[in-house]
Enzyme design. Structure first.
Site, PDB file in Angstrom:
ATOM      1  N   SER A  91      35.397  43.359  -0.471  1.00 17.37           N
ATOM      2  CA  SER A  91      35.837  44.611   0.124  1.00 17.37           C
ATOM      3  C   SER A  91      37.282  44.929  -0.256  1.00 17.37           C
ATOM      4  CB  SER A  91      35.637  44.560   1.642  1.00 17.37           C
ATOM      5  OG  SER A  91      35.770  45.832   2.216  1.00 17.37           O
ATOM      6  N   ASP A 228      38.268  51.652  -0.677  1.00 20.21           N
ATOM      7  CA  ASP A 228      38.581  50.280  -1.063  1.00 20.21           C
ATOM      8  C   ASP A 228      37.601  49.857  -2.162  1.00 20.21           C
ATOM      9  OD1 ASP A 228      36.340  50.242   0.538  1.00 20.21           O
ATOM     10  OD2 ASP A 228      36.887  48.431   1.620  1.00 20.21           O
ATOM     11  N   ASP A 230      34.764  48.269  -2.420  1.00 19.13           N
ATOM     12  CA  ASP A 230      33.317  48.457  -2.319  1.00 19.13           C
ATOM     13  C   ASP A 230      32.942  49.752  -1.619  1.00 19.13           C
ATOM     14  OD1 ASP A 230      34.203  47.565   0.188  1.00 19.13           O
ATOM     15  OD2 ASP A 230      32.292  46.608   0.660  1.00 19.13           O
ATOM     16  N   ASP A 232      33.172  50.819   1.392  1.00 24.25           N
ATOM     17  CA  ASP A 232      32.705  50.914   2.779  1.00 24.25           C
ATOM     18  C   ASP A 232      33.772  51.567   3.644  1.00 24.25           C
ATOM     19  OD1 ASP A 232      34.455  48.712   2.777  1.00 24.25           O
ATOM     20  OD2 ASP A 232      33.233  47.531   4.165  1.00 24.25           O
TER      21      ASP A 232
END
Length: 435
Positions: A91, A228, A230, A232
């Site tokens: 992440s 960020d 990834d 999410d």
């Protein structure tokens, strides 16, 4: 092994191919089909191969999404009629880290019981390996176009906007695709996937997104978006170049998603400003531990219309229980198209809130000492997540990070001097507990 956001840590130390293989074997015991995707970190390729090997030798079929945003993975579990999903990602952590996060068909991350089951299987080396002619198949699927279409269907733009998207060298390019399909004029920053994150650190904070804020503020752009690694998480910048706080975004999203009498799920470190702003519209709040898995669990309850975290994780339960940064980007664009974000943010009375993080050698032991000291000194204490002390006109929270060797301190009051005093009080409490 598993924190609230899955397994995370330095590659070659805490996160290895051996561990990925073991996770694959553990998940494969009771899963017939699993979706796997990863962010751009170089280590993600061999970790995916190792995890996939563990699944396939358990007889589990694997749907490999390749490079994909975490919310794409979360949604694809149901799309592919799979039993579970796996994101190979750290992440917003630095490039030397990687991790493994597990998803249920609802899009919610594995809860505590499911994580514990996987951990127990790994510790005991439990596996259910099949014969050579019964191994699972590995197929490749591009789920990003379907995610883009779902985002386009989820919002209505009053008019096309000029949007700058800072992808952060991550996997969030689906946001660019969706906004473009919605008719927006999109300019990108750090759009080339690169797991070393050369453009900026992966976490989309105000400090890390200064280039985005400057570009938006000095052009005719209506909005800035940041993700960020990834995707999410999503953070936003107004047309004036102001980076909105996570609490302000949470208040705006909650007010737009919920009707009077409904509830918004927020973590224990959320500002009082959110509850105050939502209460003006007859919307209630319910507190959860910090972590999207807990917010998602609360958001799945009847009457809860939305859940979010000030860190940038946003959950619309009718869409998915996975934090979906690209969906949040499209939602905030729709809001900005109806009324400028700066004007919306000006409606929210904000209060002084202080946050810091302290490196500790043994966060569990430190938190135990904090709990003992607080129990002896204060009357209104919640241990839902960490230790939250209500001081009437103020509050403070001391809690261990779920993913890093840190203890975080948050304090807030409606007056500046009081916030400073309570923050110092909390820091002193933590300092004495670390001795």
């Amino acid at each position: 092994m598993f924190g609230t956001s899955g397994i995370r840590g330095p590659v070659g130390d805490e996160v290895t191919a051996d561990l990925a293989l073991a996770v694959g074997r553990a998940v494969g015991i009771d899963a017939e089909r699993v979706v796997v995707g990863r962010d751009p970190r170089e280590s993600g390729a061999f970790l995916t191969d190792a995890l996939t090997a563990g699944l396939r030798e358990s007889g589990t079929d694997v749907v490999d999404l390749g490079l994909a945003a975490t919310p794409t993975v979360g949604r694809a579990v149901a799309w592919e009629s799979a039993d579970a999903g796996v994101s190979i990602t750290a992440s917003h952590n630095p490039p030397q880290d990687n991790g493994i996060k597990l998803w249920q068909p609802s899009g919610q991350a594995y809860d505590a019981d499911l994580r514990e089951r996987v951990e127990d299987r790994i510790r005991t080396a439990e596996a259910d390996l099949v014969a050579w002619d019964a191994v699972g198949e590995r197929t490749t699927v591009d789920a990003t176009p379907r995610h883009r279409d779902a985002l386009v269907d989820a919002v209505d733009l009053a008019e096309p906007l000029s949007v700058v998207v800072d992808v952060g060298n991550g996997a969030g390019g689906v946001t660019v695709d969706a906004l473009t399909a919605l008719g927006c004029e999109v300019e990108t920053l750090n759009a080339q996937p690169d797991g070393s994150f050369p453009g900026r650190p992966s976490e989309p904070t105000a400090e890390n997104c200064q280039s985005l804020a400057s570009l938006v503020g000095n052009t005719d752009a209506d909005l800035g978006i940041a993700h960020d690694g990834d995707a999410d998480r999503m953070r936003a910048v107004t047309a004036d170049g102001d980076f909105l706080s996570g609490d302000v975004l949470l208040a705006l999203f909650g007010r737009a998603a919920a009707d009077a009498g409904e509830t918004v799920a927020v973590p224990v470190d959320t500002s009082l400003a959110v509850a105050d702003y939502l209460a003006e519209a007859g919307i209630e709040t319910t507190r959860t531990p910090v972590g999207d898995v807990y917010v998602a669990a609360a958001a799945s309850e009847p009457g809860v219309a939305f859940g979010g975290e000030p860190s940038g994780a946003w959950i619309w339960p009718t869409e998915t229980l996975c934090p979906d940064g690209p969906l949040a980007a499209c939602k905030i664009a729709a809001m900005a198209g109806e009324r400028p974000l700066a004007d919306r943010a000006a409606d929210i009375e904000t209060y002084p809130i202080r946050r810091t993080s302290v490196d500790v050698a043994d966060k569990a032991a430190v938190m135990e000492r904090v709990r003992e000291r607080v129990a002896d000194k204060y009357d209104s204490v919640s241990t839902l997540d960490g230790v939250r002390v209500d001081r009437g006109d103020a509050w403070f929270l001391v809690r261990a990070s779920g993913t890093q060797p840190l203890v975080r301190v948050t304090a807030e009051a409606r007056e500046e001097d009081r916030a400073a005093a309570v923050f110092e009080e909390a820091q002193t409490l933590l300092s004495k507990a670390t001795v």
